[in-house]
Motif scaffolding. Structure first.
Motif, mmCIF file in Angstrom:
data_model
loop_
_atom_site.group_PDB
_atom_site.id
_atom_site.type_symbol
_atom_site.label_atom_id
_atom_site.label_comp_id
_atom_site.label_asym_id
_atom_site.label_seq_id
_atom_site.Cartn_x
_atom_site.Cartn_y
_atom_site.Cartn_z
ATOM 1 N N PHE A 55 -57.820 -99.239 16.191
ATOM 2 C CA PHE A 55 -59.515 -99.123 15.896
ATOM 3 C C PHE A 55 -59.796 -99.071 14.727
ATOM 4 O O PHE A 55 -61.287 -99.251 14.668
ATOM 5 N N GLU A 106 -49.182 -93.182 18.604
ATOM 6 C CA GLU A 106 -51.019 -93.327 18.171
ATOM 7 C C GLU A 106 -51.167 -94.121 17.329
ATOM 8 O O GLU A 106 -52.184 -94.527 17.186
ATOM 9 N N LEU A 147 -53.839 -96.418 16.725
ATOM 10 C CA LEU A 147 -55.260 -96.065 15.334
ATOM 11 C C LEU A 147 -55.520 -97.199 14.826
ATOM 12 O O LEU A 147 -56.530 -98.034 14.057
ATOM 13 N N THR A 156 -60.506 -93.485 10.924
ATOM 14 C CA THR A 156 -59.639 -93.389 11.667
ATOM 15 C C THR A 156 -58.109 -93.516 9.973
ATOM 16 O O THR A 156 -57.182 -92.736 10.548
ATOM 17 N N VAL A 207 -57.197 -89.813 9.179
ATOM 18 C CA VAL A 207 -56.012 -89.614 10.096
ATOM 19 C C VAL A 207 -54.765 -89.778 9.293
ATOM 20 O O VAL A 207 -53.459 -90.173 9.095
#
Lengths: 167, 114, 485, 506
Positions: C118, C111, C115, C145, C148
Motif C-alpha cells: 500500500f 500484514e 502494508l 501507512t 502503522v
C-alpha cells in the motif's frame, strides 16, 4: 446581523480553543474542543456552507471527539500533574507563534478585495449537497479512491495495533 | 450605528482568515506547550480545522458559476476523512503505548537516546 | 497499457493478499512475503509497457495524474525499493514477531507485506501527482501507512515511541501542508500545478506575501517528508525505533517520492522569476542548514542506525542543494541520479545492518567490531555501501555527488558548495568510523563466541546484486543516466 | 584496446585474487608484481622504438562513459607519463619484493597493496583529468586500512588524520576540476587534459580565479606543500613500509603531475601572479621542514620529513617554469630547464625514498625500533644493508651520479634564470637561499647514515642472530631501484628527451 453572528461564533470558538490549551483535565479539554468545533460549524453556516457545517458536527464533534473521550475514559486519565513549564519552550513557542501571526497578517492584508463583503450567490436552486456530490464522484473520483485506500490502511493498522492476540 | 446598517453588515474575507489564523496559532501553541499526547492531538485537530475554515471562506468569497467554489469543499472532505483516519491510528498507538508504559507524557518517551 | 493500471493492480493485489491472509491462517506467512515480491516485480515489468496516450482525461484524471517520463522513472525506482524492502521484511519477520502477542510462531507478519505494498502504491501516486489535492491524499496514504509500520513492533517500547513521535510531527506537518494549500488555492483559485504555473507567469506582485506564505507552509510540510531542516528532528528517533526494513523504506522510498513532489512544485513556480528566486533562496538556506546539521550531529553517534539517520538528513541536504540549483537546468537529472545512488548504497547498508542486528540483537556500532574477520563478505558489502554514501570514486555515490555539485557550481551557489565540502569532510569521518569498527578493532569477548552470521540465500543474492550494481554503475554510469529524462 | 588497460586490469585482478585466496596470496603478489613490471618495461621499449619524441601520445584508448556530458575514460602514454609509470611499476615491484610480509591476514594486505598500485598506475596512465582524479582516490581507503591494521606507533590517529586530510583535499580538488568543466561551453565539455589546455589557449575556456585557487590548494595539499604538510611525515613514519614506499614514492607525485600537466599551462598568469607567494611557501618547505627533519631522532620520522622537504625543490621547478618574455606584453614561455628538472626530480625522489623506506622497513623488522640512539654499527653486521643504505642516502641528498643530482641542478639553473633580466630578482634570491637546503639535507642524511650503519653496535645485538643480512630477492629488488637512479644520474638527456617535449607540447 451576519457580522454579529460571526463575532459571537468566532469569539466563542477562540475562547474554547484557548480553554483546550489551558485546561489541566483532559476531559475538560476534550469537551472544550467539542464546543469549539460546534462554533466552527456555526461559522460554516454563516458562510452558506450548510452541508459542510452539518458534516463538521456529525464527524468531528460527534465521532472523532467521542473517540477522544472514549480513549480518555478508557485509560482513566487523571488530571495532569502540573509539570514545570520549560522557559525555553515557552519563549521558543512564543517566537514561532509571533512569526506565524506576522506572516499570516501580512499575507491577509495584501490580498486584493479582502475587506469586501461576500458576493451574492445565484445557485439556481441546486443544493450544495448535489454540487459537492457531483464534483466528488466525477472530477475528484481518483483522490476519492485513494482516500478509500487510506481508510482501509487505517483499519488494518488499528486492528493490528490493538487486537489482543494476532492470528 | 443604526439598526438598518447593523442588519446589513456582514463579515469580510479578512475577518474569516484572521480568525482561522488565530485558531491555527492556538493549535500550534497547544502542540508546542502541552506535554500530554492526547492534548497534542487535539492541537493538531485545531490546526487542521483552521485550514478548513480558510478553505470554506475562500470558496464563499471567490464563487465559481454563481455558487461557492465547490472544489475546496470537496478538498475539505478529504481532509476530514484523513484526519479521522489519523486520529484512529494515533489513538490505537497511544493505547498500545499506555499498555506498555503507563504514560501519556512526551517527556517520558525516553527509550530512544544515544 | 494505461499507466493508471499500475497502482490499481498493485492495490488490488495487496487487497487480495490481505484477504487470503485473513482467511487462511495455516499457510506460512513467509509465502505472502514472496507473493508480494513477485507481484511488485510484475508491476515493475509492467512499467515498461505503459503508454500514456491511453489515458482518458475524462475518466477521473482531470489533471490529477501525470504519466510523464519523470513519473515512470520514479515509479520504477519505488518499485525496486519495495522489492528490496519486502525481501528485508521477510528476513526480519522473526524479530518482528518476537514483539507481538501471537498465537502461532509467525502470525502477525503477514500484514507487514501488504502494508508495504500500500505504501508503495501511495508513493507511486505521489510520483504522478499533479494537483495539490492529489499530492495531499497520496502523501497521506504513505504517511498513515508508515505510522502503522513504524509502530508495528508493538511489544517494543522504542518502536511505539518512534510511532508516537512520527505521528505527532507528521500530523503537524500535514496541517501545515493543508493550511498552505488552502492559501494557494485561495490566492490563485486552483490546485492544479500546471495551471498554477501558467497563472504565476503574469501575476501582480501584491500577491507575493500570500503566495510566499502558502508555499512556505507547503515546503515546511514537504521538508518533513524529506527530513530537511525545520522538520528533521523526528528522524533519528524514528529511524532507531522503527523495524529496520521500515527504516530503510522510510529513508529511501519516502524521501524519493517527496523529492518528486518537490520538483514538481518548484517547476510550477519557476515561471515567475521573482517569486522563484525568493523561494530558491529560502531553499538554499534550508539546504545549507540541513547539510551542516545532519553531518555535524552524525559525528558523535555510536548507534549505527542513528548514524544512518543523521546521514540521511545530510543526504537530504545535498539533494536540496540540487533542488536549490534548479536554475542551472540540469539539476533534475542530478537529483534523480543521486537518489538512485542513494537507493543502492543505503539499501545495502541497511541490508547488512539488518542481519548483523538480527544476530547480535543490537544496532550499536560496537557490535560491528571484528566483522571483517567474522564474515568478510558482509564487511565488504558494508564497506562498499558506506564508501558510496561518502561519495568515493568507483562507487555509484561518487557520480551522484559529482552531478549535484556540478549543477550547484553552475548555478553559482558557491556558499552552498563550501558548506557541502565541509559536510563531506565530516561525512568521511563518520563513515570511516564504520570501516574502522569492522577492520581495525577486535571483536569483543561475547562476540567472538557467537557463530558466524547466517543469511538466507535470496537475501544474500539481493546483497550481492546491490554490491555489484554499486560498483558497476560507479564505473559506468550511463545505463542509469540514460533512464533519466 | 590499449595495453595500458591490461596493465591496470592485471593489478586489479592480482588484488582480487589476493583477497579471495589468502593462502596463496604471497605467491600471487610476487608473480603479479613481477609480471606488471615486465609488461610495462616491454611497453616502454616498444614506445621508445616507435615514437619520435615524448610529445606523442601512444597506446591511446577511450571509453565513452557519458559522451553527452564529456565524461570519458581516456588512457594513453606520452613521455612524461611513461616516466611516471616507470616509477610506479618499479616501486610497486620493490614494495612487494623488498618488504616483509605481515604475519596475519596476508591476503587482505596484498589485496589492499595492489589496489593502491592500481590506483597509482591508473592515475598516471589517464589522459583525462576526471579519471586521473578517480584513480588517485582508489588508493585512499586501502591506505587507511593498511596504516590502521599493519602500521606502527600511533597508527590509528595517524591513519585517521591522513585519510580525512586527503579526502578533504581531494574534494577541494574535485570542485576545482568541476570549475574547469562547467566553465566550458556546453558543447565542448571535456575532461581531457590536452583538450582542456588547447581550449584554454584558444580562449574558449575562461576560468574565474576561484578555480585556480581550488585546484592549487587541492593539488598542493596532496603534495604536502608547506602549511598543508602536517599529514605527511606521520603517515609515512607509521605506515607499513610498502605503503610508505608507494605513497611517498609515487602517489604523492600525483599532485605535482597535475600541477605540471594542467594548472601550469591553463593558468600561466595566475602562476606568475601568485609565484611570489608560492616561493615563500617553498622556502618554508625546504627550511622549516628541513630543520624539523634535522631534529628527528627516529629513522622513519626523519625519512617522512625529508620526503616533505624534497617536495620543495620540485615545487621550485614548477614555480619557476613560467618565464615572462623579455619584451613584456604579458606573454610567457615555458622554461624547459625547470620543467625537465622538476620531472627528473619527481622520478629521482620517488626512487630514492622508496629505497630508504624499504630498508627502514627491513631494519624495523629486525630490531623492532628505529630510534637512532638504539641503532649503530649495522653496516658491520649487515654489509649489504649498509651498502644499499648508503646508496639510498647518497641518492637522497643528491650526490653527483644519482638522479637527484641532475634534477636538482636543472631546477636550480632553471629557477635562477626565471625571473627575467633584472639582476637579483625574487627568483634568484629564492634560488640562492634554496641551494642551502642541499646542505641541510646532507647534514641529516649523512648523520642518519652514520648513526645507523657506523659506530658501535649496541650491546643488545652483539652476538645476537637477529641481525641477518638482506635476502637475495630483497637485495635484487632494491638494486634495481638503485640502477635506475644511477641510469638517470649518468644519462639524464635520455629521460629529458622524453620529458621536455611532452611537457612543452601542451
Amino acid at each position: 446581523m451576519q457580522l454579529a453572528i460571526f463575532w459571537i461564533f468566532s469569539v466563542l470558538m477562540l475562547l474554547f480553543a484557548g480553554l483546550v490549551v489551558v485546561m489541566r483535565n483532559p476531559v475538560a479539554s476534550a469537551l472544550s474542543l467539542v464546543m469549539c468545533f460546534i462554533c466552527l460549524a456555526g461559522l460554516y453556516f454563516t458562510l452558506d456552507a450548510f452541508f459542510i457545517g452539518i458534516i463538521q458536527i456529525l464527524v468531528y464533534a460527534g465521532a472523532v471527539m467521542v473517540l477522544f473521550l472514549f480513549i480518555i475514559m478508557l485509560l482513566n486519565l487523571k488530571e495532569e500533574v502540573a509539570r514545570r513549564l520549560k522557559l525555553s519552550a515557552f519563549f521558543g513557542g512564543g517566537l514561532v507563534l509571533c512569526g506565524f501571526v506576522y506572516a499570516m497578517v501580512k499575507a491577509v492584508i495584501n490580498l486584493p478585495e479582502v475587506w469586501q463583503t461576500a458576493p451574492k450567490l445565484e445557485t439556481g436552486g441546486i443544493s450544495d449537497v448535489a454540487r459537492i456530490g457531483f464534483k466528488l464522484f466525477e472530477t475528484y473520483n481518483m483522490p476519492l479512491q485513494i482516500v478509500g485506500v487510506i481508510l482501509l490502511v487505517a483499519t488494518i493498522g488499528v486492528v493490528f495495533l490493538s487486537s489482543r492476540q494476532l492470528r | 450605528m443604526d439598526i438598518a446598517n447593523f442588519a446589513e453588515a456582514s463579515a469580510t474575507l479578512g475577518h474569516y482568515l484572521i480568525v482561522s489564523g488565530l485558531l491555527f496559532g492556538i493549535g500550534l501553541m497547544a502542540v508546542l506547550l502541552r506535554r500530554n499526547i492526547i492534548i497534542l492531538f487535539m492541537g493538531v485537530e485545531m490546526m487542521l480545522n483552521a485550514a478548513n475554515l480558510s478553505l470554506v471562506a475562500f470558496s464563499r468569497f471567490h464563487p465559481v458559476g454563481g455558487g461557492p467554489a465547490v472544489d475546496s469543499q470537496v478538498f475539505l472532505f478529504f481532509i476530514i476523512t484523513v484526519a479521522a483516519a489519523e486520529v484512529a491510528i494515533g489513538l490505537a498507538i497511544i493505547v498500545a503505548l499506555y499498555r506498555a508504559k503507563q504514560t501519556m507524557h512526551v517527556e517520558d518517551l525516553d527509550s530512544l537516546r544515544f | 497499457m494505461n499507466p493508471i493500471l499500475l497502482e490499481a493492480v498493485l492495490v488490488c493485489y495487496a487487497f487480495l493478499l490481505l484477504l487470503v491472509e485473513a482467511f487462511n491462517s495455516r499457510m506460512p506467512r513467509r509465502y505472502f512475503g514472496w507473493a508480494a515480491v513477485v507481484g511488485t516485480t510484475v508491476v515493475f515489468f509492467m512499467t515498461f509497457f505503459v503508454d500514456s496516450s491511453k489515458m482518458n482525461p475524462e475518466a477521473g484524471y482531470y489533471g490529477f495524474y501525470a504519466a510523464d517520463t519523470l513519473a515512470i522513472l520514479f515509479k520504477r525506482f519505488i518499485l525496486l525499493v519495495s522489492v528490496c524492502v519486502l525481501i528485508m521484511a521477510i528476513e526480519f519477520a522473526p524479530v518482528l514477531v518476537r514483539y507481538l502477542p501471537v498465537e502461532k510462531p509467525d502470525a502477525g507478519s503477514g500484514e507487514m507485506y501488504s502494508l508495504v505494498l500500500f505504501a508503495c502504491a501511495g508513493m507511486m501516486w505521489m510520483a504522478s501527482a499533479q494537483n495539490f489535492v492529489m499530492i495531499f491524499v497520496s502523501v497521506e496514504l504513505v504517511t498513515i501507512t508508515f505510522y502503522v509500520m513504524v509502530a508495528m513492533m508493538r511489544g517494543n517500547r522504542a518502536s511505539l515511541e518512534a510511532g508516537i513521535k512520527f505521528l505527532i510531527l507528521g500530523a503537524i506537518a500535514t496541517s501545515l501542508n493543508v493550511y498552505g494549500i488552502a492559501w494557494i488555492f485561495g490566492t490563485l483559485g486552483t490546485t492544479e500545478l500546471p495551471e498554477i504555473g501558467a497563472i504565476l507567469q503574469s501575476i501582480d506582485s501584491s500577491l507575493f506575501p500570500s503566495l510566499l506564505f502558502g508555499f512556505g507552509l507547503i515546503f515546511a510540510g514537504i521538508s518533513f517528508k524529506v527530513a530537511a531542516f525545520p522538520f528533521q528532528f523526528w528522524v533519528p528517533d524514528v529511524y532507531q525505533g522503527a523495524p529496520t526494513p521500515v527504516t530503510a523504506f522510510l529513508s529511501v522510498g519516502s524521501k524519493a517520492s517527496a523529492f518528486v513532489v518537490l520538483m514538481r512544485v518548484l517547476e510550477s513556480m519557476l515561471s515567475n522569476s521573482e517569486l522563484s528566486s525568493k523561494i530558491l533562496f529560502m531553499l538554499s538556506l534550508v539546504a545549507g542548514v540541513t547539510i551542516l546539521m545532519g553531518n555535524l550531529s552524525a559525528i558523535p553517534q555510536t548507534n549505527f542506525k542513528r548514524l544512518l539517520a543523521y546521514s540521511s538528513i545530510a543526504h537530504a541536504g545535498y539533494l536540496l542543494m540540487g533542488a536549490a540549483s534548479i536554475v542551472s537546468g540540469n539539476s533534475g537529472p542530478a537529483i534523480a541520479y543521486y537518489l538512485m545512488a542513494y537507493l543502492i548504497s543505503n539499501m545495502l547498508a541497511f541490508g547488512v545492518l539488518l542481519v548483523v542486528g538480527k544476530s547480535t540483537g543490537s544496532d550499536e556500532l560496537v557490535h560491528f567490531n571484528g566483522l571483517g574477520k567474522k564474515s568478510p563478505w558482509l564487511a565488504t558489502a558494508l564497506t562498499l555501501a558506506v564508501l558510496s554514501l561518502a561519495g568515493l570514486p568507483f562507487t555509484v555515490g561518487f557520480f551522484g555527488k559529482f552531478f549535484i555539485f556540478s549543477s550547484a557550481l553552475q548555478a553559482q551557489q558557491f556558499i552552498l558548495v563550501g558548506i557541502g565540502i565541509l559536510g563531506i569532510g565530516c561525512g568521511f569521518y563518520y563513515y570511516l568510523k564504520v570501516i574502522r569498527a569492522m577492520f581495525w578493532l577486535p571483536a569483543s569477548k561475547e562476540q567472538s563466541i557467537s557463530s558466524p552470521i547466517e543469511i538466507s540465500k535470496p537475501y544474500a543474492v539481493m546483497l550481492i546484486l546491490l554490491s555489484i550494481s554499486l560498483i558497476i554503475f560507479g564505473v559506468y554510469p550511463e545505463p542509469i543516466f540514460n533512464l533519466i529524462p | 584496446m590499449s595495453p595500458l588497460v591490461f596493465l591496470i586490469l592485471l593489478l586489479i585482478l592480482t588484488s582480487i585474487f589476493c583477497y579471495l585466496s589468502p593462502a596463496s596470496a604471497r605467491r600471487t603478489a610476487f608473480m603479479g608484481s613481477a609480471l606488471q613490471l615486465i609488461l610495462f618495461l616491454s611497453l616502454l621499449l616498444i614506445y621508445l622504438f616507435r615514437v619520435e619524441d615524448g610529445a606523442e601520445v601512444f597506446y591511446g584508448w577511450k571509453w565513452e562513459l557519458l559522451p553527452e556530458l564529456g565524461v570519458v575514460m581516456g588512457l594513453g602514454m606520452d613521455g612524461f607519463s611513461a616516466i611516471m609509470l616507470l616509477l610506479a611499476t618499479l616501486v610497486t615491484f620493490a614494495a612487494v619484493w623488498a618488504t616483509p610480509a605481515p604475519e596475519r591476514s596476508v591476503g587482505f594486505y596484498y589485496g589492499n597493496l595492489f589496489l593502491i598500485a592500481a590506483g597509482v598506475v591508473g592515475a598516471f596512465a589517464s589522459t583525462d583529468l576526471l579519471f586521473f582524479y578517480l584513480f588517485h582516490e582508489l588508493a585512499l581507503i586501502p591506505t587507511f586500512l593498511m596504516i590502521g591494521i599493519w602500521g606502527t606507533g600511533d597508527k590509528h590517529r595517524v591513519a585517521w588524520k591522513v585519510t580525512i586530510y586527503l579526502a578533504l583535499a581531494s574534494f577541494v580538488l574535485l570542485i576545482g576540476i568541476l570549475g574547469l568543466y562547467i566553465n566550458l561551453p556546453e558543447i565542448s565539455r571535456t575532461f581531457g587534459m590536452r583538450e582542456l589546455v588547447d581550449l584554454a589557449n584558444s580562449g574558449v575556456l575562461q576560468t574565474p580565479d576561484w578555480v585556480f585557487v581550488m585546484l592549487f590548494l587541492g593539488f598542493g595539499a596532496l603534495v604536502s606543500l608547506f602549511p598543508f604538510h602536517t599529514w605527511a611525515p606521520g603517515a609515512y613514519a607509521c605506515a607499513p613500509s610498502s605503503v610508505a614506499m608507494l605513497h611517498a614514492g609515487v602517489l604523492k607525485k600525483f599532485g605535482l603531475y597535475g600541477l605540471l600537466r594542467v594548472v601550469l599551462p591553463i593558468f600561466p598568469h595566475e602562476m606568475q601572479e601568485y609565484g611570489h607567494v608560492l616561493l615563500i611557501l617553498i622556502l618554508g618547505n625546504i627550511f622549516f621542514v628541513g630543520y624539523a627533519t634535522m631534529a628527528q631522532r627516529r629513522l622513519d620520522w626523519m625519512l617522512g620529513y625529508s620526503s616533505v622537504m624534497h617536495m620543495g625543490y620540485i615545487f621550485l621547478g614548477i614555480a619557476s617554469a613560467m618565464v615572462p618574455f623579455a619584451g613584456g606584453g604579458g606573454s610567457y614561455y615555458l622554461n624547459p630547464l625547470s620543467l625537465g628538472g622538476a620531472g627528473i626530480l619527481m622520478f629521482a625522489h620517488g626512487i630514492s625514498i622508496a629505497i630508504l623506506f624499504a630498508l627502514s622497513g627491513q631494519l624495523r623488522r629486525r630490531t623492532a625500533t628505529l630510534e637512532f640512539s638504539e641503532l649503530g654499527g649495522m653496516g658491520k653486521t649487515m654489509p649489504a644493508f649498509g651498502l644499499l643504505m648508503g646508496m639510498g642516502t647518497f641518492a637522497s641528498i643528491g650526490l653527483p651520479g644519482f638522479a637527484n643530482f641532475s634534477g636538482e641542478l636543472l631546477v636550480f639553473f632553471g629557477a635562477f634564470g626565471s625571473g627575467g633580466a633584472q639582476f637579483l630578482n625574487f627568483y634568484q634570491i629564492a634560488t640562492a637561499i634554496a641551494v642551502w637546503g642541499v646542505v641541510v639535507s646532507a647534514i641529516y642524511g649523512l648523520r642518519a647514515y652514520r648513526w645507523t650503519c657506523f659506530g658501535e653496535t649496541p650491546e643488545r645485538w652483539v652476538g645476537s642472530n637477529e641481525l641477518v643480512d638482506l635476502r637475495g630477492r630483497e637485495k635484487f629488488a632494491i638494486w634495481i631501484l638503485v640502477v635506475f637512479s644511477l641510469l638517470v644520474g649518468f644519462w639524464p638527456q635520455g629521460f629529458l628527451k622524453l620529458l621536455i617535449p611532452a611537457l612543452l607540447a601542451q
